[in-house]
Design a protein around this motif. Structure first.
Motif, mmCIF file in Angstrom:
data_model
loop_
_atom_site.group_PDB
_atom_site.id
_atom_site.type_symbol
_atom_site.label_atom_id
_atom_site.label_comp_id
_atom_site.label_asym_id
_atom_site.label_seq_id
_atom_site.Cartn_x
_atom_site.Cartn_y
_atom_site.Cartn_z
ATOM 1 N N PHE A 1 0.833 -1.199 0.000
ATOM 2 C CA PHE A 1 0.000 0.000 0.000
ATOM 3 C C PHE A 1 0.869 1.251 0.000
ATOM 4 C CE2 PHE A 1 -2.551 -3.131 2.500
ATOM 5 C CZ PHE A 1 -3.633 -3.252 1.640
ATOM 6 N N MET A 2 0.551 2.193 -0.881
ATOM 7 C CA MET A 2 1.170 3.522 -0.871
ATOM 8 C C MET A 2 0.031 4.519 -0.745
ATOM 9 S SD MET A 2 2.340 2.646 -4.720
ATOM 10 C CE MET A 2 2.160 0.903 -4.287
ATOM 11 N N VAL A 3 -0.015 5.261 0.366
ATOM 12 C CA VAL A 3 -1.233 5.973 0.745
ATOM 13 C C VAL A 3 -0.969 7.458 0.931
ATOM 14 C CG1 VAL A 3 -3.209 5.947 2.293
ATOM 15 C CG2 VAL A 3 -1.834 3.883 2.028
ATOM 16 N N GLY A 4 -1.748 8.274 0.241
ATOM 17 C CA GLY A 4 -1.699 9.718 0.409
ATOM 18 C C GLY A 4 -2.906 10.205 1.188
ATOM 19 N N LYS B 1 0.972 14.040 1.178
ATOM 20 C CA LYS B 1 -0.291 14.774 1.075
ATOM 21 C C LYS B 1 -1.244 14.113 0.084
ATOM 22 C CE LYS B 1 1.425 18.127 -2.357
ATOM 23 N NZ LYS B 1 1.689 19.575 -2.585
ATOM 24 N N PRO B 2 -2.521 14.532 0.084
ATOM 25 C CA PRO B 2 -3.512 13.927 -0.811
ATOM 26 C C PRO B 2 -3.056 13.898 -2.269
ATOM 27 C CG PRO B 2 -4.614 15.328 0.773
ATOM 28 C CD PRO B 2 -3.142 15.541 0.986
ATOM 29 N N GLY B 3 -3.288 12.779 -2.906
ATOM 30 C CA GLY B 3 -2.902 12.571 -4.298
ATOM 31 C C GLY B 3 -1.589 11.841 -4.461
ATOM 32 N N SER B 4 -0.733 11.885 -3.449
ATOM 33 C CA SER B 4 0.618 11.321 -3.597
ATOM 34 C C SER B 4 0.603 9.802 -3.686
ATOM 35 C CB SER B 4 1.516 11.775 -2.438
ATOM 36 O OG SER B 4 1.030 11.316 -1.190
ATOM 37 N N GLY B 5 -0.364 9.155 -3.029
ATOM 38 C CA GLY B 5 -0.433 7.699 -3.088
ATOM 39 C C GLY B 5 -0.778 7.205 -4.474
ATOM 40 N N HIS B 6 -1.780 7.806 -5.088
ATOM 41 C CA HIS B 6 -2.164 7.392 -6.432
ATOM 42 C C HIS B 6 -1.132 7.824 -7.475
ATOM 43 C CE1 HIS B 6 -6.683 6.488 -5.583
ATOM 44 N NE2 HIS B 6 -5.927 5.408 -5.518
#
Length: 323
Positions: A144-147, A174-179
């Motif tokens: 899992f890579m989670v933002g 921060k948001p978006g970094s995981g995807h």
């Protein structure tokens, strides 16, 4: 605390909601249930094979939400695109401030940033949870890579660590970094698949009487290129062979987004770019390289052999926001 095979620690009887109980979501639900997590899944139909393993399955959002205690942790295992927004539209009104929703699919990272902003305004945490490892990873330990914001990460992290292989969980920022990290991961995957496929084509065209299965088995033990894709190639040659495989390679289009993003950033990615062009070529004529790629993709993700109208549609609709 109870130590788990996945390497993390979670409290017994944590709860997890999963929306979408297909190949990935269903396997993730089974893994969670085996690790003392109360799991409720939302699906269009009841899944007896999951229920007998301890997964509660419901077909409506009221029952789904009522099963989970606040603050809820919910994982979406859905195709990227409008389906995610449609589910959020139905789900969010039933949630409370402080609940966590994770998008575990291959959504475009700019779409995830926009969704996070919408849910933040309602007091709900939205995490973009890039998920890798294929069906085997979902069943036995994923990556899992989670933002997302720290508050949501704090609640989801114990469960995700428990469902990951050792070292297979990362809060990317921060948001978006995981995807975004998952998008780059998928581009690298394409380049690796293409290279292995071309190697198979060379081996088969040689004048030597080579046992390809044994060659790949050998390469899986100590060689510089050892790894899961090489292992999957050996497994595919052993179980399926290559002659009967259709060389048409299907995909859902995420790496096309990466090419466009790289052009905007003026970052050269010639190997990944060419791997996408080769994938397009696979739809025009057969070759051992394309058959090999199809064989490996089927091995790690259950991707179909040959053309698939559902995936073609997903490729055209799975990104909402334009680059």
């Amino acid at each position: 605390m109870k130590r788990l095979n996945g390497g993390g620690e979670i409290k017994a009887k944590n709860q997890l909601g999963i929306i979408g109980l297909g190949k990935m979501g269903g396997n993730l639900a089974l893994q969670a249930a085996e690790k003392d997590i109360d799991v409720v899944g939302k699906a269009r139909s009841i899944k007896p094979e999951l229920e007998k393993k301890g997964v509660k399955v419901v077909d409506n959002y009221d029952s789904f939400v009522s099963f989970l205690k606040h603050p809820r942790v919910i994982y979406l295992s859905l195709p990227a695109g409008p389906t995610v927004d449609a589910v959020l539209y139905e789900l969010v009104p039933s949630l409370e401030r402080g609940d966590v929703v994770m998008d575990g699919g291959n959504s475009f990272y700019l779409d995830s940033i926009e969704r996070e902003g919408r849910l933040r305004g309602k007091g709900i945490y939205f995490l973009d949870c890039g998920t890798s490892g294929g069906l085997e990873g979902a069943r036995h330990g994923a990556c899992f890579m989670v933002g997302g914001r720290n508050g949501g990460i704090k609640m989801a992290e114990p469960i995700l660590k428990g469902l990951a292989v050792p070292g297979g969980y990362l809060h990317t920022g921060k948001p978006g970094s995981g995807h975004f990290a998952k998008l780059v991961h998928n581009g690298i995957e394409f380049g690796m698949l293409q290279s292995i496929g071309e190697g198979v084509a060379l081996l088969r065209a040689s004048s030597f009487d080579l046992d390809l299965q044994e060659v790949f088995k050998n390469w899986s033990n100590g060689s510089v290129i050892r790894g899961w894709l090489v292992e999957l190639m050996e497994k595919g040659l052993r179980e399926e062979g290559i002659e009967s495989i259709e060389g048409y390679v299907e995909d859902t289009g995420e790496v096309n987004w990466l090419l466009q993003d790289a052009i905007n950033k003026e970052v050269p990615i010639p190997v990944i770019s060419q791997s996408v062009m080769e994938l397009f070529k696979s739809r025009m004529h057969e070759s051992d390289a394309y058959k090999s790629i199809a064989l490996m993709r089927h091995g790690f993700g259950g991707h179909p052999f040959g053309k698939d109208d559902r995936i073609i549609k997903e490729r055209k609709t799975s990104r909402i926001k334009k680059i």
